[in-house]
Enzyme design. Structure first.
Site, PDB file in Angstrom:
ATOM      1  N   ARG A   1       0.854  -1.197   0.000  1.00 21.94           N
ATOM      2  CA  ARG A   1       0.000   0.000   0.000  1.00 21.94           C
ATOM      3  C   ARG A   1       0.887   1.244   0.000  1.00 21.94           C
ATOM      4  O   ARG A   1       1.921   1.283   0.672  1.00 21.94           O
ATOM      5  CB  ARG A   1      -0.871   0.047   1.263  1.00 21.94           C
ATOM      6  CG  ARG A   1      -2.069  -0.872   1.241  1.00 21.94           C
ATOM      7  CD  ARG A   1      -3.181  -0.328   0.324  1.00 21.94           C
ATOM      8  NE  ARG A   1      -4.347  -1.173   0.331  1.00 21.94           N
ATOM      9  CZ  ARG A   1      -4.562  -2.205  -0.489  1.00 21.94           C
ATOM     10  NH1 ARG A   1      -3.673  -2.498  -1.413  1.00 21.94           N
ATOM     11  NH2 ARG A   1      -5.670  -2.901  -0.427  1.00 21.94           N
TER      12      ARG A   1
ATOM     13  N   HIS B   1       0.183   0.179  -9.765  1.00 21.67           N
ATOM     14  CA  HIS B   1      -0.662  -0.629  -8.868  1.00 21.67           C
ATOM     15  C   HIS B   1      -1.270  -1.817  -9.628  1.00 21.67           C
ATOM     16  O   HIS B   1      -2.493  -1.997  -9.642  1.00 21.67           O
ATOM     17  CB  HIS B   1      -1.761   0.237  -8.232  1.00 21.67           C
ATOM     18  CG  HIS B   1      -2.305  -0.345  -6.956  1.00 21.67           C
ATOM     19  ND1 HIS B   1      -2.676   0.413  -5.881  1.00 21.67           N
ATOM     20  CD2 HIS B   1      -2.543  -1.629  -6.586  1.00 21.67           C
ATOM     21  CE1 HIS B   1      -3.121  -0.378  -4.909  1.00 21.67           C
ATOM     22  NE2 HIS B   1      -3.054  -1.630  -5.324  1.00 21.67           N
TER      23      HIS B   1
HETATM   24  P1  NDP Z   1      -2.372 -10.960   5.721  1.00 15.53           P
HETATM   25  O1  NDP Z   1      -3.326 -10.310   6.652  1.00 15.53           O
HETATM   26  O2  NDP Z   1      -2.559 -12.420   5.402  1.00 15.53           O
HETATM   27  O3  NDP Z   1      -0.875 -10.794   6.283  1.00 15.53           O
HETATM   28  C1  NDP Z   1      -0.402  -9.633   6.895  1.00 15.53           C
HETATM   29  C2  NDP Z   1       0.957  -9.937   7.506  1.00 15.53           C
HETATM   30  O4  NDP Z   1       1.518  -8.721   8.003  1.00 15.53           O
HETATM   31  C3  NDP Z   1       0.901 -10.922   8.683  1.00 15.53           C
HETATM   32  O5  NDP Z   1       1.986 -11.789   8.624  1.00 15.53           O
HETATM   33  C4  NDP Z   1       1.021  -9.993   9.907  1.00 15.53           C
HETATM   34  O6  NDP Z   1       1.621 -10.613  11.033  1.00 15.53           O
HETATM   35  C5  NDP Z   1       1.942  -8.927   9.360  1.00 15.53           C
HETATM   36  N1  NDP Z   1       1.804  -7.655  10.085  1.00 15.53           N
HETATM   37  C6  NDP Z   1       0.698  -6.881  10.216  1.00 15.53           C
HETATM   38  N2  NDP Z   1       0.983  -5.762  10.912  1.00 15.53           N
HETATM   39  C7  NDP Z   1       2.300  -5.847  11.230  1.00 15.53           C
HETATM   40  C8  NDP Z   1       3.191  -5.008  11.962  1.00 15.53           C
HETATM   41  N3  NDP Z   1       2.768  -3.842  12.493  1.00 15.53           N
HETATM   42  N4  NDP Z   1       4.466  -5.413  12.105  1.00 15.53           N
HETATM   43  C9  NDP Z   1       4.887  -6.586  11.585  1.00 15.53           C
HETATM   44  N5  NDP Z   1       4.101  -7.419  10.867  1.00 15.53           N
HETATM   45  C10 NDP Z   1       2.817  -7.055  10.710  1.00 15.53           C
HETATM   46  O7  NDP Z   1      -2.388 -10.096   4.390  1.00 15.53           O
HETATM   47  P2  NDP Z   1      -2.045 -10.537   2.888  1.00 15.53           P
HETATM   48  O8  NDP Z   1      -0.743 -11.240   2.869  1.00 15.53           O
HETATM   49  O9  NDP Z   1      -3.207 -11.217   2.268  1.00 15.53           O
HETATM   50  O10 NDP Z   1      -1.939  -9.107   2.186  1.00 15.53           O
HETATM   51  C11 NDP Z   1      -1.050  -8.108   2.692  1.00 15.53           C
HETATM   52  C12 NDP Z   1      -1.427  -6.746   2.143  1.00 15.53           C
HETATM   53  O11 NDP Z   1      -1.039  -6.653   0.789  1.00 15.53           O
HETATM   54  C13 NDP Z   1      -2.937  -6.460   2.123  1.00 15.53           C
HETATM   55  O12 NDP Z   1      -3.376  -5.989   3.368  1.00 15.53           O
HETATM   56  C14 NDP Z   1      -3.050  -5.423   1.043  1.00 15.53           C
HETATM   57  O13 NDP Z   1      -3.006  -4.150   1.636  1.00 15.53           O
HETATM   58  C15 NDP Z   1      -1.820  -5.636   0.180  1.00 15.53           C
HETATM   59  N6  NDP Z   1      -2.159  -6.041  -1.196  1.00 15.53           N
HETATM   60  C16 NDP Z   1      -1.750  -5.251  -2.226  1.00 15.53           C
HETATM   61  C17 NDP Z   1      -2.046  -5.581  -3.530  1.00 15.53           C
HETATM   62  C18 NDP Z   1      -1.571  -4.746  -4.690  1.00 15.53           C
HETATM   63  O14 NDP Z   1      -1.895  -5.033  -5.845  1.00 15.53           O
HETATM   64  N7  NDP Z   1      -0.771  -3.729  -4.439  1.00 15.53           N
HETATM   65  C19 NDP Z   1      -2.835  -6.768  -3.845  1.00 15.53           C
HETATM   66  C20 NDP Z   1      -3.166  -7.575  -2.695  1.00 15.53           C
HETATM   67  C21 NDP Z   1      -2.846  -7.194  -1.424  1.00 15.53           C
HETATM   68  P3  NDP Z   1       0.918 -11.873  11.784  1.00 15.53           P
HETATM   69  O15 NDP Z   1       0.925 -13.012  10.792  1.00 15.53           O
HETATM   70  O16 NDP Z   1       1.799 -12.166  12.932  1.00 15.53           O
HETATM   71  O17 NDP Z   1      -0.465 -11.424  12.126  1.00 15.53           O
END
Ligand code: NDP
Length: 307
Positions: A222, A270
């Protein structure tokens, strides 16, 4: 027991058609229709109109039309009893991993140098054509895990960073209280974090200062995470060796952004991955029926965590 679909960005027409084909029993409405408000139990949204959810007294489920939910959770009017779900699919993680691997190889094989050499008709061979790489993935969720496994199987050294510890074979996993240890290991950073208050502007001067000099940045998550001017400054002073950016704080990226012309910045609009309607629709329908039966959908967003 009907759907309402809304987006201020996406064309909802093909989604409505896909829902009708998949399950003709579900009635689906959109903005402008005569809507039986008390019959709407599921809202399917991507950047919806503000206040939308308050119109439906029997709303049970909000489904994101993609992987992210920041566009939903930024709305303060979500009733506390409503469940939120989002898309998790290998039709998202597969293309996303391919995109990131492309960005990693673009840097490793110095394609930016050869693009510039080509324009100037320079024949110059690097004697060490592959840069040494330790790749760190920030965010080891549905997308980050898939990328970690695939980079690992390609022979890269992979390090992960997430809130909770992960067990992935041959991937060293760090937790959020080990940020400096994680950054000490890596010279390529791939960002796959969700947009939450905690991750806002994380890709800025303080984080860059903690990195090894010359770390390469890839952001596919993002624009919320990044401060464009800090990226430029870090590249100019050598703290970052360059950046591959698919997302920006303001999209479309303004024509006067200095990122466009920077030789060490690669830009894509994007497009790392686009949600496939045919993969998303069955997941949303399944979540809808589970919620009606009093069960939780397979994917439930944690409203407190924000992802
Ligand atoms: P998930 O919710 O499956 O994974 C998020 C990960 O981030 C988890 O491992 C979580 O840790 C970790 N996390 C969250 N907050 C923190 C923090 N403050 N510090 C450290 N680690 C953190 O999401 P997805 O993998 O499905 O997707 C990730 C993001 O990618 C989406 O939220 C979206 O915004 C973005 N995205 C962008 C796209 C694009 O085309 N640009 C397309 C698709 C998605 P834990 O596992 O321990 O909870």
């Amino acid at each position: 027991m009907s759907f309402f679909i809304d987006s201020t960005i996406k064309d909802v027409g093909p989604w409505m058609e896909a829902f009708r084909v998949r399950d003709p029993a579900i009635k689906i409405y959109r903005e402008g229709d005569k809507v039986p408000l008390d019959q709407i139990t599921t809202a399917v949204v991507w950047n919806h109109r503000p206040g939308l959810f308050l119109k439906f007294p029997n709303l049970k489920l909000i489904a994101s039309m993609g992987a992210g939910v920041d566009h939903i959770l930024s709305d303060p009017s979500i009733p506390s009893s409503v469940i939120i779900t989002r898309i998790v699919s290998d039709t998202l993680s597969g293309p996303m991993s391919n995109f990131c691997i492309g960005a990693v190889l673009y840097h490793q094989r110095q394609f930016d140098k050869y693009l510039s050499d080509k324009v100037q008709k320079i024949w110059h061979q690097e004697l060490n054509p592959e840069l040494g790489m330790n790749i760190g993935i920030m965010g080891l969720g549905a997308l980050g895990m898939d990328l970690a496994n695939k980079l690992n199987s390609l022979g890269f050294n992979v390090f992960g960073y997430s809130k909770s510890k992960k067990e992935i074979p041959d991937v060293v996993s760090f937790t959020s209280d080990q940020l400096q240890d994680f950054l000490n290991e890596i010279n390529v950073l791939v960002v796959m974090l969700p947009a939450t208050p905690e991750t806002k502007a994380i890709l800025s001067k303080p984080l860059f200062a903690q990195m090894k000099r010359g770390t390469y940045l890839i952001n596919v998550a993002r624009g919320h995470h990044q401060v464009d001017q800090d990226i430029i400054d870090a590249i100019e002073d050598g703290q970052l060796s360059g950046a591959f950016l698919d997302v920006f704080p303001k999209e479309p990226l303004s024509a006067d952004s200095p990122l466009w012309a920077h030789p060490k910045v690669m830009i894509t609009p994007h497009i790392a991955v686009v949600t496939k309607i045919e993969a998303a629709v069955p997941q949303i329908i399944s979540a809808h029926y589970r919620v009606l039966e009093g069960e939780l959908p397979e994917i439930v967003v944690d409203k407190l965590k924000g992802y």
